[in-house]
Scaffold this active site. Sequence first.
Site, PDB file in Angstrom:
ATOM      1  N   ASP A   1      14.690  26.065  42.631  1.00  0.00           N
ATOM      2  CA  ASP A   1      15.629  25.554  43.625  1.00  0.00           C
ATOM      3  C   ASP A   1      15.487  26.367  44.913  1.00  0.00           C
ATOM      4  O   ASP A   1      15.047  27.521  44.892  1.00  0.00           O
ATOM      5  CB  ASP A   1      17.048  25.672  43.056  1.00  0.00           C
ATOM      6  CG  ASP A   1      18.106  25.270  44.046  1.00  0.00           C
ATOM      7  OD1 ASP A   1      17.951  24.214  44.682  1.00  0.00           O
ATOM      8  OD2 ASP A   1      19.084  26.027  44.196  1.00  0.00           O
TER       9      ASP A   1
ATOM     10  N   ASP B   1      18.059  26.409  48.173  1.00  0.00           N
ATOM     11  CA  ASP B   1      19.296  27.005  48.690  1.00  0.00           C
ATOM     12  C   ASP B   1      20.107  27.620  47.557  1.00  0.00           C
ATOM     13  O   ASP B   1      20.416  26.961  46.559  1.00  0.00           O
ATOM     14  CB  ASP B   1      20.126  25.940  49.404  1.00  0.00           C
ATOM     15  CG  ASP B   1      19.367  25.301  50.567  1.00  0.00           C
ATOM     16  OD1 ASP B   1      18.230  25.725  50.825  1.00  0.00           O
ATOM     17  OD2 ASP B   1      19.916  24.370  51.190  1.00  0.00           O
TER      18      ASP B   1
END
Length: 355
Positions: free
Chosen positions: A9, A11
């Site tokens: 991922d 953010d």
Amino acid sequence: MSQKYLFIDRDGTLISEPPSDFQVDRFDKLAFEPGVIPELLRLQKAGYKLVMITNQDGLGTQSFPQADFDGPHNLMMQIFTSQGVQFDEVLICPHLPADECDCRKPKVKLVERYLAEQAMDRANSYVIGDRATDIQLAENMGINGLRYDREILNWPMIGEQLTKRDRYAHVVRNTKETQIDVQVWLDREGGSKINTGVGFFDHMLDQIATHGGFRMEINVKGDLYIDDHHTVEDTGLALGEALKIALGDKRGICRFGFVLPMDECLARCALDISGRPHLEYKAEFTYQRVGDLSTEMIEHFFRSLSYTMGVTLHLKTKGKNDHHRVESLFKAFGRTLRQAIRVEGDTLPSSKGVL
């Protein structure tokens, strides 16, 4: 050899996620998570390929213009690249939850090609992210998930967890003649349990584990009412396969090994974990059996093992006592194996780039 992947991922995992609006849409909002770059480099050296996968709500709309996203994102990628971090691919879902698209995490649309590839090592691939949707994505992909957290599971912890060596393999081999169960732990020592039904063979296999510096458990039920041929041969095949699997991608191993004197015997063993099965064997015995083990089956054992393990093996012994000659071969092989499987770095010991 199958490939290990990390689906990471963005953010909140690679870079910090602004709590005000959850958008990195200005340069002053770009901040890397602590330790992320050195740990990604460490993971790359350990053989992982990196794939970034991120939901960017409403990207390209008035609420999140593409240009506002591109500036900080491109700078982030430039910094990663300048430090040696390489992402195979960056996968972005630009939709809002209300759009009900088929590419938003935890749905698997963006990673379908990886799931279709037989070459992905699912047992050793991971999704890493800070949200429950990342863990759900891992479940949907049928791989492991790691929930990133600065305090509970940060980047140094992830790097340590994914690069720590605990090379293990479990092989079950069932035929009409034998039922064999072999477990091997290359990075653990002591506590081996071996039961083949041939007492002297058990003792010799234990010499391999003891002098090889690893643990193994072997249970065999064979047609010993006929002779020990199938039991010894099939044990060699199963053990060789287990050792090959436990070695994994062979990254960082020494690869070669040599040696061993034992009392009046001199045993010579040369080993190359080359991926090319070959055995050169020279040993003469006075008697047909040592204990309950047929001496003619010793060569057969090492030939079977070298075949399934994929190694080049040279074995030779001279001496006066059959027991010592046999034992010197197994000890020499174990000691040589100890040298060859030892991990000293993180590169593959081959100019070809494959073993």
